[in-house]
Design a protein around this motif. Structure first.
Motif, PDB file in Angstrom:
ATOM      1  N   ALA A  57      -9.047 -30.338 -42.762  1.00 31.46           N
ATOM      2  CA  ALA A  57      -8.933 -30.521 -44.212  1.00 31.46           C
ATOM      3  C   ALA A  57      -8.269 -29.307 -44.853  1.00 31.46           C
ATOM      4  CB  ALA A  57     -10.328 -30.747 -44.806  1.00 31.46           C
ATOM      5  N   GLU A  58      -8.719 -28.135 -44.430  1.00 32.52           N
ATOM      6  CA  GLU A  58      -8.167 -26.903 -45.007  1.00 32.52           C
ATOM      7  C   GLU A  58      -6.681 -26.766 -44.663  1.00 32.52           C
ATOM      8  OE1 GLU A  58     -10.245 -23.319 -43.705  1.00 32.52           O
ATOM      9  OE2 GLU A  58      -8.332 -22.282 -44.002  1.00 32.52           O
ATOM     10  N   LYS A  59      -6.349 -27.004 -43.404  1.00 33.01           N
ATOM     11  CA  LYS A  59      -4.962 -26.839 -42.950  1.00 33.01           C
ATOM     12  C   LYS A  59      -4.023 -27.861 -43.587  1.00 33.01           C
ATOM     13  CE  LYS A  59      -5.375 -23.426 -40.109  1.00 33.01           C
ATOM     14  NZ  LYS A  59      -4.707 -22.141 -40.345  1.00 33.01           N
ATOM     15  N   LEU A  60      -4.519 -29.087 -43.796  1.00 35.53           N
ATOM     16  CA  LEU A  60      -3.653 -30.124 -44.362  1.00 35.53           C
ATOM     17  C   LEU A  60      -3.792 -30.207 -45.883  1.00 35.53           C
ATOM     18  CD1 LEU A  60      -4.001 -33.095 -41.817  1.00 35.53           C
ATOM     19  CD2 LEU A  60      -2.358 -31.229 -41.839  1.00 35.53           C
ATOM     20  N   ASN A  61      -4.671 -29.351 -46.388  1.00 34.69           N
ATOM     21  CA  ASN A  61      -4.868 -29.309 -47.833  1.00 34.69           C
ATOM     22  C   ASN A  61      -5.337 -30.653 -48.420  1.00 34.69           C
ATOM     23  OD1 ASN A  61      -4.962 -27.867 -50.154  1.00 34.69           O
ATOM     24  ND2 ASN A  61      -2.799 -28.194 -50.694  1.00 34.69           N
ATOM     25  N   VAL A  62      -6.313 -31.243 -47.754  1.00 35.00           N
ATOM     26  CA  VAL A  62      -6.922 -32.479 -48.272  1.00 35.00           C
ATOM     27  C   VAL A  62      -8.435 -32.250 -48.361  1.00 35.00           C
ATOM     28  CG1 VAL A  62      -5.173 -34.042 -47.311  1.00 35.00           C
ATOM     29  CG2 VAL A  62      -7.193 -33.497 -45.953  1.00 35.00           C
ATOM     30  N   PRO A  63      -9.129 -33.011 -49.205  1.00 38.42           N
ATOM     31  CA  PRO A  63     -10.575 -32.810 -49.317  1.00 38.42           C
ATOM     32  C   PRO A  63     -11.296 -33.113 -47.993  1.00 38.42           C
ATOM     33  CG  PRO A  63      -9.756 -34.260 -51.055  1.00 38.42           C
ATOM     34  CD  PRO A  63      -8.631 -34.058 -50.092  1.00 38.42           C
ATOM     35  N   VAL A  64     -12.322 -32.317 -47.686  1.00 37.55           N
ATOM     36  CA  VAL A  64     -13.114 -32.554 -46.471  1.00 37.55           C
ATOM     37  C   VAL A  64     -13.694 -33.968 -46.495  1.00 37.55           C
ATOM     38  CG1 VAL A  64     -15.090 -31.775 -45.096  1.00 37.55           C
ATOM     39  CG2 VAL A  64     -13.790 -30.133 -46.408  1.00 37.55           C
ATOM     40  N   SER A  65     -14.088 -34.420 -47.699  1.00 40.27           N
ATOM     41  CA  SER A  65     -14.696 -35.748 -47.800  1.00 40.27           C
ATOM     42  C   SER A  65     -13.732 -36.835 -47.322  1.00 40.27           C
ATOM     43  CB  SER A  65     -15.138 -36.028 -49.237  1.00 40.27           C
ATOM     44  OG  SER A  65     -14.029 -35.911 -50.097  1.00 40.27           O
ATOM     45  N   LYS A  66     -12.447 -36.610 -47.535  1.00 37.77           N
ATOM     46  CA  LYS A  66     -11.454 -37.603 -47.100  1.00 37.77           C
ATOM     47  C   LYS A  66     -11.387 -37.634 -45.565  1.00 37.77           C
ATOM     48  CE  LYS A  66      -6.757 -39.130 -47.794  1.00 37.77           C
ATOM     49  NZ  LYS A  66      -5.474 -38.896 -48.431  1.00 37.77           N
ATOM     50  N   GLY A  69     -14.455 -39.228 -44.296  1.00 37.30           N
ATOM     51  CA  GLY A  69     -14.404 -40.670 -44.545  1.00 37.30           C
ATOM     52  C   GLY A  69     -13.597 -41.389 -43.476  1.00 37.30           C
ATOM     53  N   VAL A  70     -12.456 -40.816 -43.100  1.00 38.28           N
ATOM     54  CA  VAL A  70     -11.606 -41.451 -42.076  1.00 38.28           C
ATOM     55  C   VAL A  70     -12.322 -41.439 -40.727  1.00 38.28           C
ATOM     56  CG1 VAL A  70      -9.450 -41.231 -40.778  1.00 38.28           C
ATOM     57  CG2 VAL A  70      -9.439 -40.870 -43.243  1.00 38.28           C
ATOM     58  N   VAL A  71     -12.891 -40.290 -40.366  1.00 35.19           N
ATOM     59  CA  VAL A  71     -13.545 -40.169 -39.053  1.00 35.19           C
ATOM     60  C   VAL A  71     -14.733 -41.123 -38.950  1.00 35.19           C
ATOM     61  CG1 VAL A  71     -14.893 -38.603 -37.574  1.00 35.19           C
ATOM     62  CG2 VAL A  71     -12.780 -37.801 -38.651  1.00 35.19           C
ATOM     63  N   SER A  72     -15.480 -41.259 -40.045  1.00 37.06           N
ATOM     64  CA  SER A  72     -16.645 -42.137 -39.930  1.00 37.06           C
ATOM     65  C   SER A  72     -16.290 -43.616 -40.075  1.00 37.06           C
ATOM     66  CB  SER A  72     -17.765 -41.740 -40.890  1.00 37.06           C
ATOM     67  OG  SER A  72     -17.256 -41.394 -42.117  1.00 37.06           O
ATOM     68  N   PHE A  73     -15.139 -43.930 -40.660  1.00 36.15           N
ATOM     69  CA  PHE A  73     -14.783 -45.346 -40.834  1.00 36.15           C
ATOM     70  C   PHE A  73     -14.290 -45.975 -39.532  1.00 36.15           C
ATOM     71  CE2 PHE A  73     -11.853 -48.796 -41.920  1.00 36.15           C
ATOM     72  CZ  PHE A  73     -12.691 -49.577 -42.712  1.00 36.15           C
ATOM     73  N   TYR A  74     -13.475 -45.258 -38.802  1.00 34.91           N
ATOM     74  CA  TYR A  74     -12.879 -45.835 -37.593  1.00 34.91           C
ATOM     75  C   TYR A  74     -13.722 -45.499 -36.357  1.00 34.91           C
ATOM     76  CZ  TYR A  74      -8.806 -46.633 -40.498  1.00 34.91           C
ATOM     77  OH  TYR A  74      -7.976 -47.057 -41.502  1.00 34.91           O
ATOM     78  N   SER A  75     -14.151 -46.543 -35.652  1.00 38.37           N
ATOM     79  CA  SER A  75     -15.042 -46.300 -34.513  1.00 38.37           C
ATOM     80  C   SER A  75     -14.325 -45.595 -33.366  1.00 38.37           C
ATOM     81  CB  SER A  75     -15.653 -47.609 -34.025  1.00 38.37           C
ATOM     82  OG  SER A  75     -14.631 -48.482 -33.604  1.00 38.37           O
ATOM     83  N   PHE A  76     -13.000 -45.580 -33.419  1.00 37.41           N
ATOM     84  CA  PHE A  76     -12.218 -44.876 -32.397  1.00 37.41           C
ATOM     85  C   PHE A  76     -12.548 -43.378 -32.389  1.00 37.41           C
ATOM     86  CE2 PHE A  76      -8.276 -42.351 -31.840  1.00 37.41           C
ATOM     87  CZ  PHE A  76      -8.077 -42.584 -30.498  1.00 37.41           C
ATOM     88  N   PHE A  77     -12.881 -42.849 -33.571  1.00 32.71           N
ATOM     89  CA  PHE A  77     -13.189 -41.426 -33.655  1.00 32.71           C
ATOM     90  C   PHE A  77     -14.659 -41.180 -33.326  1.00 32.71           C
ATOM     91  CE2 PHE A  77      -9.758 -41.814 -36.953  1.00 32.71           C
ATOM     92  CZ  PHE A  77      -8.786 -41.159 -36.210  1.00 32.71           C
ATOM     93  N   THR A  78     -14.923 -40.069 -32.640  1.00 28.92           N
ATOM     94  CA  THR A  78     -16.309 -39.674 -32.402  1.00 28.92           C
ATOM     95  C   THR A  78     -16.477 -38.201 -32.769  1.00 28.92           C
ATOM     96  OG1 THR A  78     -15.773 -39.133 -30.115  1.00 28.92           O
ATOM     97  CG2 THR A  78     -16.706 -41.286 -30.505  1.00 28.92           C
TER      98      THR A  78
END
Ligand code: FES
Length: 170
Positions: A57-66, A69-78
């Protein structure tokens, strides 16, 4: 399987840190960079911890919550390492109707873990997934990318035992 106190977060492991940094610099400027970077990190590291999510998040300058949100939405991510063998229960409609929940119950009984968890020996991770396109074979269990169709709970206990035994012999 959670990281034990002796296991460093990948960010604190110099070799893995290098993989993380090179992934971010390689894909961080692309369109849809967040998804691309996370996909590559999942593939290269095998999981994406909370500190890794904050770092991305810090490196890409996007909110941690975003990122979270992506990691928890897609079951591919663990967020934790997967076990050596991945057992996925299809819970698409045909498989659900065909008895997927009985298979999940059997796995819980045999292994003592729930979908989303890994046995304490790091051998088997259970997950659920959407339709894998083999509905005529319902219920389907995917073990290490191989579909097993029309699985009955009694057979399934044997299959799991075989997976465990193969590791003891190996
Ligand atoms: S619903 Fe399980 S394979 Fe289609």
């Amino acid at each position: 399987m959670t990281l034990t106190p002796n296991q460093l977060d990948p960010l604190d492991n110099p070799r893995m840190r290098q993989v993380i940094d090179s992934t971010i610099s390689e894909y961080g400027d692309q369109n849809g960079a967040l998804m691309v970077v996370l996909n590559h990190l999942q593939e290269r590291i095998g999981f994406i911890t909370k500190p890794m999510q904050a770092y991305v998040a810090e490196k890409l300058n996007v909110p941690v919550s975003k990122v979270h949100g992506v990691v928890s939405f897609y079951s591919f991510f663990t967020t934790e390492p997967r076990g050596k063998h991945l057992v996925k229960f299809c819970i698409g409609t045909a498989c659900y109707v065909g008895g997927a929940s009985q298979l999940i119950d059997k796995a819980k009984q045999v292994l003592g873990i729930e979908p989303g968890q890994t046995t304490s020996d790091g051998l088997i991770t259970l997950e659920v997934c959407r339709c894998v396109g083999a509905c005529s074979q319902a219920p389907v269990v995917v073990i290490d990318e191989v579909n097993h169709g029309r699985v009955k709970p009694s057979q399934f206990a044997r299959i799991l035992t075989e997976v465990q035994k193969s590791e003891v012999v190996a």
